[in-house]
Design a protein around this motif. Structure first.
Motif, PDB file in Angstrom:
ATOM      1  N   PRO A 169       0.808  -1.227   0.000  1.00 23.09           N
ATOM      2  CA  PRO A 169       0.000   0.000   0.000  1.00 23.09           C
ATOM      3  C   PRO A 169       0.839   1.274   0.000  1.00 23.09           C
ATOM      4  O   PRO A 169       0.508   2.242  -0.682  1.00 23.09           O
ATOM      5  CB  PRO A 169      -0.815  -0.132   1.302  1.00 23.09           C
ATOM      6  N   ALA A 170       1.949   1.270   0.749  1.00 18.97           N
ATOM      7  CA  ALA A 170       2.767   2.484   0.859  1.00 18.97           C
ATOM      8  C   ALA A 170       3.381   2.890  -0.468  1.00 18.97           C
ATOM      9  O   ALA A 170       3.504   4.080  -0.767  1.00 18.97           O
ATOM     10  CB  ALA A 170       3.865   2.277   1.900  1.00 18.97           C
ATOM     11  N   VAL A 171       3.775   1.910  -1.297  1.00 19.51           N
ATOM     12  CA  VAL A 171       4.494   2.236  -2.528  1.00 19.51           C
ATOM     13  C   VAL A 171       3.597   2.311  -3.756  1.00 19.51           C
ATOM     14  O   VAL A 171       3.911   3.019  -4.712  1.00 19.51           O
ATOM     15  CB  VAL A 171       5.645   1.220  -2.766  1.00 19.51           C
ATOM     16  N   ASN A 247      13.089  18.577   3.956  1.00 24.39           N
ATOM     17  CA  ASN A 247      12.974  17.135   4.232  1.00 24.39           C
ATOM     18  C   ASN A 247      11.991  16.436   3.296  1.00 24.39           C
ATOM     19  O   ASN A 247      11.215  15.579   3.720  1.00 24.39           O
ATOM     20  CB  ASN A 247      12.565  16.899   5.693  1.00 24.39           C
ATOM     21  N   PHE A 248      12.025  16.794   2.023  1.00 24.95           N
ATOM     22  CA  PHE A 248      11.068  16.243   1.050  1.00 24.95           C
ATOM     23  C   PHE A 248      11.105  14.723   1.010  1.00 24.95           C
ATOM     24  O   PHE A 248      10.104  14.059   1.247  1.00 24.95           O
ATOM     25  CB  PHE A 248      11.380  16.831  -0.334  1.00 24.95           C
ATOM     26  N   ARG A 249      12.268  14.155   0.758  1.00 25.75           N
ATOM     27  CA  ARG A 249      12.365  12.694   0.651  1.00 25.75           C
ATOM     28  C   ARG A 249      12.123  12.020   2.003  1.00 25.75           C
ATOM     29  O   ARG A 249      11.491  10.962   2.074  1.00 25.75           O
ATOM     30  CB  ARG A 249      13.706  12.300   0.056  1.00 25.75           C
ATOM     31  N   GLY A 250      12.632  12.627   3.050  1.00 24.42           N
ATOM     32  CA  GLY A 250      12.418  12.053   4.377  1.00 24.42           C
ATOM     33  C   GLY A 250      10.949  12.019   4.749  1.00 24.42           C
ATOM     34  O   GLY A 250      10.467  11.041   5.344  1.00 24.42           O
ATOM     35  N   ALA A 255       6.057   8.931   5.700  1.00 25.84           N
ATOM     36  CA  ALA A 255       4.652   8.672   5.372  1.00 25.84           C
ATOM     37  C   ALA A 255       4.457   7.214   4.969  1.00 25.84           C
ATOM     38  O   ALA A 255       3.482   6.560   5.379  1.00 25.84           O
ATOM     39  CB  ALA A 255       4.194   9.597   4.248  1.00 25.84           C
ATOM     40  N   MET A 256       5.386   6.683   4.178  1.00 25.82           N
ATOM     41  CA  MET A 256       5.302   5.282   3.753  1.00 25.82           C
ATOM     42  C   MET A 256       5.431   4.344   4.951  1.00 25.82           C
ATOM     43  O   MET A 256       4.737   3.322   5.036  1.00 25.82           O
ATOM     44  CB  MET A 256       6.382   4.987   2.721  1.00 25.82           C
ATOM     45  N   GLU A 257       6.315   4.702   5.888  1.00 29.09           N
ATOM     46  CA  GLU A 257       6.468   3.869   7.081  1.00 29.09           C
ATOM     47  C   GLU A 257       5.188   3.825   7.900  1.00 29.09           C
ATOM     48  O   GLU A 257       4.765   2.764   8.358  1.00 29.09           O
ATOM     49  CB  GLU A 257       7.623   4.397   7.939  1.00 29.09           C
ATOM     50  N   SER A 258       4.524   4.976   8.057  1.00 26.26           N
ATOM     51  CA  SER A 258       3.271   4.998   8.810  1.00 26.26           C
ATOM     52  C   SER A 258       2.176   4.226   8.087  1.00 26.26           C
ATOM     53  O   SER A 258       1.349   3.544   8.712  1.00 26.26           O
ATOM     54  CB  SER A 258       2.827   6.440   9.066  1.00 26.26           C
ATOM     55  N   CYS A 259       2.179   4.297   6.764  1.00 27.95           N
ATOM     56  CA  CYS A 259       1.211   3.541   5.958  1.00 27.95           C
ATOM     57  C   CYS A 259       1.406   2.044   6.151  1.00 27.95           C
ATOM     58  O   CYS A 259       0.445   1.289   6.346  1.00 27.95           O
ATOM     59  CB  CYS A 259       1.358   3.934   4.488  1.00 27.95           C
ATOM     60  N   THR A 260       2.663   1.610   6.117  1.00 30.98           N
ATOM     61  CA  THR A 260       2.970   0.183   6.281  1.00 30.98           C
ATOM     62  C   THR A 260       2.599  -0.300   7.682  1.00 30.98           C
ATOM     63  O   THR A 260       2.051  -1.402   7.841  1.00 30.98           O
ATOM     64  CB  THR A 260       4.463  -0.074   6.009  1.00 30.98           C
ATOM     65  N   LYS A 261       2.877   0.501   8.694  1.00 28.45           N
ATOM     66  CA  LYS A 261       2.515   0.124  10.066  1.00 28.45           C
ATOM     67  C   LYS A 261       1.008  -0.069  10.186  1.00 28.45           C
ATOM     68  O   LYS A 261       0.545  -0.996  10.848  1.00 28.45           O
ATOM     69  CB  LYS A 261       2.992   1.187  11.056  1.00 28.45           C
TER      70      LYS A 261
END
Length: 270
Positions: A169-171, A247-250, A255-261
């Motif tokens: 979902p994150a990617v 911190n664009f890429r960060g 955001a992807m990490e929170s989505c995966t969690k």
């Protein structure tokens, strides 16, 4: 290809998959059944695609060679309980919901069934979807190929291990939302500089579309493509510098990490 395909759920994603199947001539409309509680959805699909429709899930399930469960994650258990006695042993069960893993489907059917777990995304509506697919050991290569062909009818497919599905979902599953936000921000920035909004959105969307196409078709690393745009002491590197300061890429990776969690938390195997 299987003789009959049934859908339980005829909403947006179910309709997108159905449209892909028919536009690619993978199946005749008369060999497709769609079940849904929403009469407007059924009327639209019957009128648009000339498929058979019903409000009875059991009717749809009992004839299916491929059964696509296109319903919300929170009602999977209820839907499976209502059809499990009607599904043929050789039927391929295809899921499209986040958090619904293969083990959960097998337990819900209370027997070994052929399960293919998929995670499509909303660009499927315009024939540009991205779908991740995994399956259990009951599915043959020929059966997998049939389902892959269905999802390739409205976009690209990647076969992955199920242990990676919660990262999908994150990617790709949720990421269209991030891209829409980016396009909106580009549009707002252009409007701030005086460009009319409708033109701003068209220019921003086309730039994103073209950039994505360059990544897919050139085979070059995204960083290398970025470097091609950045002239020494030019406008682009100045903008890149500002994005990095903020911190664009960060921010994207967080955001992807929170989505995966969240996807892991939603995952069901009870």
């Amino acid at each position: 290809m299987a003789k009959r395909i049934s859908f339980i759920g005829g909403g947006n994603m179910g309709g997108a998959i159905l449209g892909g199947i028919l536009h690619a001539n993978l199946m005749a409309p008369e060999n497709i059944v769609v079940s849904d509680v929403n009469e407007k959805n059924l009327a639209f699909l019957a009128d648009t695609y000339k498929v058979k429709t019903t409000k009875n899930n059991q009717e749809a399930a009992k004839t299916a060679d491929i059964l696509i469960l296109a319903v919300k994650p929170n009602i999977y258990g209820k839907v499976i309980a209502s059809i499990k006695e009607w599904v043929k042993d050789e039927t391929i069960i295809v899921t499209i919901a986040a958090g619904i893993n293969i083990e959960y489907v097998e337990k819900s059917f209370e027997k070994k069934v052929k399960v293919i777990r998929t995670m499509p995304n909303t660009p499927a509506f315009v024939g540009a979807g991205m779908t991740a697919i995994c399956h259990n050991e009951m599915v043959t290569k020929e059966e997998l190929d049939d389902v892959v062909q269905i999802f390739e009818s409205f976009g690209k497919v990647e076969l992955i291990e199920e242990k990676l599905m919660d990262a999908v979902p994150a990617v790709s599953g949720s990421s269209p939302a991030y891209v829409f936000m980016f396009i909106e921000a580009l549009g707002d920035g252009a409007v701030r500089s005086g460009i009319p909004r409708e033109q701003a959105y068209r220019m921003a969307a086309q730039a994103v579309l073209g950039s994505a196409k360059m990544v897919l078709e050139s085979g070059k690393h995204p960083g290398a493509l970025k470097d091609m745009v950045c002239s020494p002491a030019g406008t682009t590197i100045e903008a890149v510098h500002t994005l990095e300061q903020n911190n664009f890429r960060g921010a994207v990776m967080e955001a992807m990490e929170s989505c995966t969690k969240k996807a892991i938390k939603m995952s069901r195997n009870d």
